[in-house]
Design a protein around this motif. Structure first.
Motif, PDB file in Angstrom:
ATOM      1  N   UNK A  40       0.826  -1.211   0.000  1.00 31.18           N
ATOM      2  CA  UNK A  40       0.000   0.000   0.000  1.00 31.18           C
ATOM      3  C   UNK A  40       0.862   1.264   0.000  1.00 31.18           C
ATOM      4  N   UNK A  41       1.949   1.252   0.774  1.00 24.23           N
ATOM      5  CA  UNK A  41       2.854   2.403   0.780  1.00 24.23           C
ATOM      6  C   UNK A  41       3.424   2.646  -0.610  1.00 24.23           C
ATOM      7  N   UNK A  42       3.853   1.572  -1.253  1.00 23.29           N
ATOM      8  CA  UNK A  42       4.440   1.698  -2.580  1.00 23.29           C
ATOM      9  C   UNK A  42       3.393   2.166  -3.586  1.00 23.29           C
ATOM     10  N   UNK A  43       2.169   1.652  -3.450  1.00 23.27           N
ATOM     11  CA  UNK A  43       1.092   2.061  -4.352  1.00 23.27           C
ATOM     12  C   UNK A  43       0.801   3.553  -4.206  1.00 23.27           C
ATOM     13  N   UNK A  44       0.836   4.054  -2.978  1.00 22.36           N
ATOM     14  CA  UNK A  44       0.597   5.489  -2.773  1.00 22.36           C
ATOM     15  C   UNK A  44       1.723   6.318  -3.391  1.00 22.36           C
ATOM     16  N   UNK A  45       2.940   5.813  -3.305  1.00 22.11           N
ATOM     17  CA  UNK A  45       4.069   6.521  -3.905  1.00 22.11           C
ATOM     18  C   UNK A  45       3.937   6.568  -5.429  1.00 22.11           C
ATOM     19  N   UNK A  46       3.521   5.474  -6.001  1.00 20.44           N
ATOM     20  CA  UNK A  46       3.407   5.381  -7.460  1.00 20.44           C
ATOM     21  C   UNK A  46       2.208   6.164  -7.977  1.00 20.44           C
ATOM     22  N   UNK A  47       1.081   6.054  -7.284  1.00 21.66           N
ATOM     23  CA  UNK A  47      -0.154   6.637  -7.800  1.00 21.66           C
ATOM     24  C   UNK A  47      -0.739   5.741  -8.880  1.00 21.66           C
ATOM     25  N   UNK A  48      -1.446   6.314  -9.826  1.00 23.42           N
ATOM     26  CA  UNK A  48      -2.036   5.545 -10.924  1.00 23.42           C
ATOM     27  C   UNK A  48      -1.078   5.542 -12.109  1.00 23.42           C
ATOM     28  N   UNK A  49      -0.794   4.359 -12.626  1.00 22.04           N
ATOM     29  CA  UNK A  49       0.155   4.249 -13.734  1.00 22.04           C
ATOM     30  C   UNK A  49      -0.149   2.967 -14.505  1.00 22.04           C
ATOM     31  N   UNK A  50      -0.952   3.087 -15.545  1.00 22.09           N
ATOM     32  CA  UNK A  50      -1.376   1.905 -16.295  1.00 22.09           C
ATOM     33  C   UNK A  50      -0.216   1.230 -17.022  1.00 22.09           C
ATOM     34  N   UNK A  51       0.703   2.004 -17.573  1.00 23.98           N
ATOM     35  CA  UNK A  51       1.845   1.398 -18.264  1.00 23.98           C
ATOM     36  C   UNK A  51       2.673   0.560 -17.291  1.00 23.98           C
ATOM     37  N   UNK A  52       2.921   1.090 -16.104  1.00 21.59           N
ATOM     38  CA  UNK A  52       3.659   0.336 -15.099  1.00 21.59           C
ATOM     39  C   UNK A  52       2.865  -0.891 -14.661  1.00 21.59           C
ATOM     40  N   UNK A  53       1.550  -0.731 -14.477  1.00 18.57           N
ATOM     41  CA  UNK A  53       0.710  -1.857 -14.065  1.00 18.57           C
ATOM     42  C   UNK A  53       0.805  -3.001 -15.076  1.00 18.57           C
ATOM     43  N   UNK A  54       0.800  -2.661 -16.359  1.00 20.30           N
ATOM     44  CA  UNK A  54       0.904  -3.713 -17.380  1.00 20.30           C
ATOM     45  C   UNK A  54       2.256  -4.424 -17.288  1.00 20.30           C
ATOM     46  N   UNK A  55       3.301  -3.663 -17.046  1.00 21.16           N
ATOM     47  CA  UNK A  55       4.620  -4.270 -16.908  1.00 21.16           C
ATOM     48  C   UNK A  55       4.696  -5.177 -15.696  1.00 21.16           C
ATOM     49  N   UNK A  56       4.133  -4.728 -14.584  1.00 22.80           N
ATOM     50  CA  UNK A  56       4.118  -5.545 -13.374  1.00 22.80           C
ATOM     51  C   UNK A  56       3.328  -6.829 -13.598  1.00 22.80           C
ATOM     52  N   UNK A  57       2.208  -6.711 -14.267  1.00 25.73           N
ATOM     53  CA  UNK A  57       1.367  -7.893 -14.502  1.00 25.73           C
ATOM     54  C   UNK A  57       2.103  -8.911 -15.369  1.00 25.73           C
ATOM     55  N   UNK A  58       2.800  -8.447 -16.363  1.00 23.93           N
ATOM     56  CA  UNK A  58       3.484  -9.359 -17.285  1.00 23.93           C
ATOM     57  C   UNK A  58       4.570 -10.184 -16.612  1.00 23.93           C
ATOM     58  N   UNK A  59       5.088  -9.711 -15.474  1.00 23.02           N
ATOM     59  CA  UNK A  59       6.142 -10.478 -14.795  1.00 23.02           C
ATOM     60  C   UNK A  59       5.627 -11.808 -14.281  1.00 23.02           C
ATOM     61  N   UNK A  60       4.352 -11.895 -13.969  1.00 21.31           N
ATOM     62  CA  UNK A  60       3.792 -13.115 -13.384  1.00 21.31           C
ATOM     63  C   UNK A  60       4.088 -13.270 -11.907  1.00 21.31           C
ATOM     64  N   UNK A  61       4.895 -12.385 -11.346  1.00 21.34           N
ATOM     65  CA  UNK A  61       5.239 -12.443  -9.924  1.00 21.34           C
ATOM     66  C   UNK A  61       4.017 -12.134  -9.075  1.00 21.34           C
ATOM     67  N   UNK A  62       3.818 -12.895  -7.997  1.00 16.68           N
ATOM     68  CA  UNK A  62       2.629 -12.725  -7.181  1.00 16.68           C
ATOM     69  C   UNK A  62       2.473 -11.331  -6.601  1.00 16.68           C
ATOM     70  N   UNK A  63       3.527 -10.819  -5.968  1.00 17.72           N
ATOM     71  CA  UNK A  63       3.456  -9.487  -5.368  1.00 17.72           C
ATOM     72  C   UNK A  63       3.311  -8.406  -6.439  1.00 17.72           C
ATOM     73  N   UNK A  64       4.029  -8.572  -7.543  1.00 16.78           N
ATOM     74  CA  UNK A  64       3.971  -7.584  -8.613  1.00 16.78           C
ATOM     75  C   UNK A  64       2.561  -7.494  -9.192  1.00 16.78           C
ATOM     76  N   UNK A  65       1.885  -8.626  -9.297  1.00 15.19           N
ATOM     77  CA  UNK A  65       0.530  -8.601  -9.848  1.00 15.19           C
ATOM     78  C   UNK A  65      -0.471  -7.975  -8.884  1.00 15.19           C
ATOM     79  N   UNK A  66      -0.311  -8.228  -7.590  1.00 18.35           N
ATOM     80  CA  UNK A  66      -1.193  -7.558  -6.629  1.00 18.35           C
ATOM     81  C   UNK A  66      -0.971  -6.054  -6.689  1.00 18.35           C
ATOM     82  N   UNK A  67       0.293  -5.628  -6.767  1.00 19.19           N
ATOM     83  CA  UNK A  67       0.591  -4.204  -6.887  1.00 19.19           C
ATOM     84  C   UNK A  67       0.037  -3.644  -8.191  1.00 19.19           C
TER      85      UNK A  67
END
Length: 250
Positions: A40-67
């Motif tokens: 949650x802290x990291x999400x607040x720092x990042x804010x909304x970022x769809x391009x980053x969200x897509x990159x995180x999702x593509x990793x397949x990593x569990x924490x990265x996908x929740x973020x």
């Protein structure tokens, strides 16, 4: 923040103890074990970022996908992209986090209708999670829509897949808790279905008895509207009925 920076941060915040605990909740082996507080802290720092969200999702990593679900921009996600993401969900914590995201999409009602019919346990779980979230006062689902869903819950909850049963039970609690006109009907459904059995694995999680839960909660009535808009309180349902992408899932 750029994707490599975020992944390094996630890696540094993960712990072996969290990975051990999270594995019992279905997290994949490819996970860092980052606490929800840190996410949650990291999400607040990042804010909304769809391009980053897509990159995180593509990793397949569990924490990265929740973020990814926390920082994605629901208004920019097409029905195709939402469908693609939901089909890749393999653990219930991610399903809950994704539900928070999907609930803020203008496509939420349509997606709930489609996903509830899925044969995939986690996809139908998300569909029913959305019912609970859209049942809030002034939510998109009308009382007559929800009344029909109460009938569907009564008929089908015990034959539904495991995590879907939990989501249906929590949707029942939300309907009875948020909609005064449906409170007695929801109680009747809860009496009829009795305790809903859900396998939570080697965890301390439990599915509440809906009848007992709703008896303790008075139906939430929307506050009177003012010139500055309206707000509504809510009874917790275990699936975070408020439309917030930064809340804890699970």
């Amino acid at each position: 923040m750029k994707l490599p920076d975020v992944l390094r941060t996630l890696r540094s915040k993960g712990t072996a103890q969290n990975r051990k605990v999270y594995s019992r909740h279905g997290y994949p082996a490819d996970s860092y074990g980052v606490s929800f507080g840190e996410l949650r802290k990291l999400a607040r720092t990042i804010g909304s970022d769809q391009e980053l969200a897509r990159g995180l999702w593509k990793t397949g990593n569990g924490d990265a996908r929740v973020l990814a679900a926390m920082v994605a921009e629901p208004d920019t996600m097409s029905t195709t992209e939402l469908d693609a993401w939901v089909r890749e969900i393999r653990f219930y914590v991610l399903a809950d986090a994704f539900s928070q995201l999907a609930a803020r999409s203008p496509l939420a009602r349509r997606k709930s209708q489609a996903w509830r019919k899925s044969r995939s346990d986690h996809v139908s779980q998300v569909g029913w999670n959305l019912v609970g979230m859209l049942a809030v006062p002034d939510g998109e689902l009308r009382d007559d829509d929800l009344a029909a869903l109460l009938d569907e819950i009564e008929r089908g909850i015990h034959a539904a897949p495991n995590r879907t049963r939990h989501a249906m039970n929590m949707a029942l609690c939300a309907i009875g808790g948020y909609r005064p006109a449906l409170h007695e009907r929801a109680l009747a459904v809860a009496r009829a279905i009795g305790q809903v059995e859900v396998d939570h694995g080697e965890t301390g999680c439990k599915t509440p008895d809906a009848y007992t839960y709703m008896q303790k909660k008075k139906p939430q009535r929307p506050k009177k509207k003012t010139g500055k808009g309206s707000s509504a309180g809510g009874a917790g349902t275990g699936s975070s009925a408020k439309k917030s992408g930064k809340g804890k899932a699970g």
